[in-house]
Write an enzyme that holds these catalytic residues in place. Structure first.
Site, short mmCIF file in Angstrom:
data_model
loop_
_atom_site.label_atom_id
_atom_site.label_comp_id
_atom_site.label_asym_id
_atom_site.label_seq_id
_atom_site.Cartn_x
_atom_site.Cartn_y
_atom_site.Cartn_z
N ASP A 58 0.83 -1.20 0.00
CA ASP A 58 0.00 0.00 0.00
C ASP A 58 0.87 1.26 0.00
O ASP A 58 1.66 1.48 0.93
CB ASP A 58 -0.88 -0.02 1.25
CG ASP A 58 -2.09 0.88 1.14
OD1 ASP A 58 -2.07 1.79 0.29
OD2 ASP A 58 -3.05 0.69 1.89
N ASP A 59 0.74 2.07 -1.05
CA ASP A 59 1.45 3.36 -1.15
C ASP A 59 2.96 3.23 -1.29
O ASP A 59 3.69 4.19 -0.99
CB ASP A 59 1.13 4.25 0.05
CG ASP A 59 -0.28 4.83 0.01
OD1 ASP A 59 -1.05 4.42 -0.86
OD2 ASP A 59 -0.59 5.68 0.87
N CYS A 96 -6.34 3.70 -3.71
CA CYS A 96 -6.54 2.36 -3.13
C CYS A 96 -7.71 1.56 -3.70
O CYS A 96 -7.52 0.51 -4.31
CB CYS A 96 -6.74 2.49 -1.63
SG CYS A 96 -5.38 3.30 -0.77
N LYS A 150 -5.71 -5.58 4.19
CA LYS A 150 -6.63 -4.46 3.96
C LYS A 150 -7.64 -4.77 2.85
O LYS A 150 -7.27 -5.11 1.74
CB LYS A 150 -5.81 -3.22 3.59
CG LYS A 150 -6.61 -2.00 3.16
CD LYS A 150 -5.68 -0.85 2.87
CE LYS A 150 -6.37 0.29 2.16
NZ LYS A 150 -5.49 1.44 1.93
N HIS A 152 -10.89 -2.62 1.99
CA HIS A 152 -11.18 -1.31 1.38
C HIS A 152 -12.07 -1.40 0.14
O HIS A 152 -11.91 -0.63 -0.81
CB HIS A 152 -9.89 -0.56 1.04
CG HIS A 152 -10.08 0.93 1.07
ND1 HIS A 152 -9.10 1.82 0.72
CD2 HIS A 152 -11.16 1.68 1.42
CE1 HIS A 152 -9.56 3.06 0.83
NE2 HIS A 152 -10.81 3.00 1.26
N HIS A 242 1.31 2.44 3.99
CA HIS A 242 0.37 3.55 4.12
C HIS A 242 0.58 4.25 5.47
O HIS A 242 1.04 3.63 6.42
CB HIS A 242 -1.06 3.01 4.01
CG HIS A 242 -2.11 4.02 3.73
ND1 HIS A 242 -2.49 4.98 4.66
CD2 HIS A 242 -2.89 4.23 2.64
CE1 HIS A 242 -3.46 5.72 4.14
NE2 HIS A 242 -3.72 5.30 2.93
N ASP A 300 -0.15 -0.92 -5.00
CA ASP A 300 -1.54 -0.57 -5.34
C ASP A 300 -1.67 0.79 -6.01
O ASP A 300 -2.65 1.07 -6.70
CB ASP A 300 -2.44 -0.63 -4.09
CG ASP A 300 -2.16 0.50 -3.10
OD1 ASP A 300 -1.04 1.02 -3.08
OD2 ASP A 300 -3.08 0.83 -2.32
N ASN A 301 -0.69 1.68 -5.79
CA ASN A 301 -0.69 2.99 -6.44
C ASN A 301 0.67 3.62 -6.21
O ASN A 301 1.54 3.04 -5.54
CB ASN A 301 -1.81 3.90 -5.91
CG ASN A 301 -1.94 3.93 -4.40
OD1 ASN A 301 -2.95 3.49 -3.85
ND2 ASN A 301 -0.92 4.44 -3.72
N LYS A 318 0.98 9.62 -5.78
CA LYS A 318 -0.30 8.97 -5.50
C LYS A 318 -1.45 9.95 -5.75
O LYS A 318 -1.36 11.14 -5.43
CB LYS A 318 -0.33 8.51 -4.04
CG LYS A 318 -1.69 7.97 -3.58
CD LYS A 318 -1.68 7.62 -2.11
CE LYS A 318 -3.08 7.17 -1.67
NZ LYS A 318 -3.11 6.76 -0.24
#
Length: 575
Positions: A58-59, A96, A150, A152, A242, A300-301, A318
């Protein structure tokens, strides 16, 4: 052509630091490792469907992995990628929920109604229930399916939960970000709740355990309790890296010489996650899964540069449709790959994992209509050409329209004020407001003059709403060719028009006060009853009781009235 200005440093000084000399094709960063790229390993024995481990971080920024020249230590990821296939033309989504929805459904956001923003904790929204998910297809193929991490993708009613969408087990969080130790998440002032769930229950007993360690340990337990003779799919969606920036102290100590505090904490979290992947890989080998396994690693990004992440030398961050927001870190590691130890420049998108993994599992795709993904396993394993030639990054009709965009600027076929982006072949087009557009070097200097995050910014150029780049020749998006190649602009605008005709209404309902954790025992979780369903009208939702019993319906109406009044009081107190 646009004019560029540097804040605090000159272009010459940046070159002296080596910041602008990063070679896109430099062998030490992304090229093949050790072996002849034409060398082929003996074909693997495909006697049983492979075990599939999908790891999503994540991130994590594009620059934030060792083999991209990072100052962050990721020895496990570097080794797995070097022994497998690095995906250097791999795309994800800029935030996300969109990336996760496209992974799970194999469809673009415009085909699930999730083309705007993310699913927020208090929204009565989730991944559309009519979508057959990736884990559901793998279940059909005989797989045991597990999710750790996660989610989401919405949780306002129980039908939205991971265990109702194809996963046999689930341990993780439902919202977008939580404290790594306490698992608390606040969605505004005084709207806080606990968010760690085991299956469909709140996992109060796990509080205090660092999530990266907890999730890796859960994967090991799953593998220990399952038979390697039976196929298994484990989706590991790490919360890391994240915000909030939290890591065990011993990892931060490794980066004590790093001047930028946010970067130091962020680096510690990345290295901690790398060790968690090491433990997962070790468990695959210990319990007999590894020789028949496929490990997919994906971000994810793009990285959030305000929070220590780096996408250098790509443009943006992001939340943007510049390459820094949508070009991801990706690789596949597996003994089953026919041509290992190489870098692939085949065009791959996150939607491609759905058909690719279902095909690997020998599942049935004939009854799944409307997929936007392609089976890219031959491109990954054998080095064949990718079947993908274009990517719709997104069309978001609700995002703030660009001030200077118009239908006239779009040749009368597309309103360039609308935020959209598409890649076709080597060309990439952006319209509307693509988001923060700077190039941001690694945040390793302690006292950058002025604002280091504004190091290089577009200035003195014309007010724009259309950009065109040859992304193969110019991966850093420095040379806008929209004025020189209006023919290409028009061609790509027509592709946007084509996709827009297939889009469904945006699903982005208003927040519901009933979602407040105080009404759910202090934890985030489902709040809508089975007697309610959503009705979508142009992106707006209204809940209506559907129980045929008039008395029951009346109770629901009274309950709604109560919560409306309560919300009014809460808002007045907040003001």
């Amino acid at each position: 052509m646009a004019v560029y200005a540097l804040t605090g440093f000159s272009l010459v000084s940046l070159l002296s630091f080596g910041y602008l000399s990063w070679d896109w094709m430099k062998p030490s960063l992304v090229a093949d490792v050790a072996t002849d790229p034409m060398e082929k390993s003996p074909p693997p024995t495909f006697t049983r469907p492979p075990h599939i481990i999908f790891i999503l971080t994540d991130d994590q920024g594009y620059h934030d992995i060792g083999y991209h020249g990072s100052d962050i230590q990721t020895p496990t990821l570097d080794r797995l990628a070097a022994e497998g296939v690095k995906l250097e033309n791999y795309y994800i989504q800029p935030i996300c929920t969109p990336s996760r929805s496209q992974l799970i459904t194999g469809r673009y956001q415009i085909h699930t109604g999730l083309q705007h923003s993310i699913i927020r904790p208090r929204q009565p929204n989730c991944l559309p229930l009519d979508q057959v998910t990736l884990p559901q297809k793998l279940q059909e193929a005989g797989y045991s399916t597990h999710m750790v991490g996660k989610w989401h993708l919405g949780f306002y009613k129980k039908e939205c939960l991971p265990t109702r969408r194809g996963f046999d087990t689930f341990l993780g969080s439902l919202t977008g970000n939580v404290d790594y130790y306490t698992y608390d998440n606040c969605d505004g002032p005084d709207v806080c709740g606990y968010d760690l769930h085991e299956g469909e229950d709140v996992a109060w007993d796990q509080s205090g355990k660092y999530s990266t360690f907890l999730y890796a340990q859960r994967v090991s337990k799953i593998l220990a309790s399952h038979s390697p003779k039976e196929p298994i799919f484990i989706y590991v969606a790490f919360q890391a890296v994240h915000t909030p920036l939290q890591s065990p102290k011993e990892y931060i100590y490794r980066y004590r010489s790093m001047g930028n505090v946010a970067r130091r904490k962020y680096a510690a979290m990345v290295t901690c996650m790398d060790e968690a992947v090491k433990n997962i890989t070790w468990a695959l080998k210990k319990y007999g899964y590894y020789d028949n396994s496929v490990i997919v690693f994906s971000t994810d990004n793009g990285g959030q540069t305000f929070s220590g992440g780096s996408n250098w030398p790509l443009r943006g961050r992001k939340g943007t449709y510049w390459e820094g927001g949508v070009r991801g870190i990706g690789f596949v590691h597996s003994p089953l790959i026919k041509r290992k130890r190489r870098t692939s420049w085949a065009l791959v998108h996150i939607t491609d994992w759905y058909p690719t993994l279902v095909s690997l599992a020998r599942g049935n795709l004939s009854n799944v209509q409307g997929l936007d993904g392609y089976d890219v396993w031959p491109a990954i394993s054998e080095g064949k050409e990718s079947p993908r030639t274009e990517i719709l990054h997104n069309i978001d009709p609700l995002y703030n329209h660009a001030k200077y965009g118009s239908l006239e600027d779009g040749f009368g076929i597309w309103n360039t004020a609308v935020q959209a982006s598409i890649r076709v072949g080597e060309w990439k087009l952006l319209t509307g407001d693509p988001g923060y557009s700077d190039w941001i070097p690694p945040q390793t200097l302690t006292n950058f003059p002025g604002s280091w995050w504004n190091l290089e910014r577009l200035t003195d150029g014309p007010r724009k709403s259309v950009w065109l780049f040859n992304i193969t020749a110019d991966p850093y998006e420095r040379y806008d060719l929209s004025e020189q190649r209006p023919d290409v602009v028009r061609s790509l605008l027509l592709r946007l028009v084509h996709y827009n005709r297939t889009a469904i209404p945006v699903r982005y309902p208003a927040e519901n006060p009933r979602a407040h954790p105080d009404f759910n025992g202090g934890a985030w979780g489902p709040w809508a009853t089975e007697d309610e369903e959503e009705e979508w009208e142009g992106g707006r939702e209204s809940l209506k009781g559907r129980n045929k019993k008039k008395k029951k319906k009346c109770k629901i109406c009274k309950l709604r009235s109560f919560f409306r009044k309560l919300n009014t009081r809460l808002m007045s107190n907040r003001i």
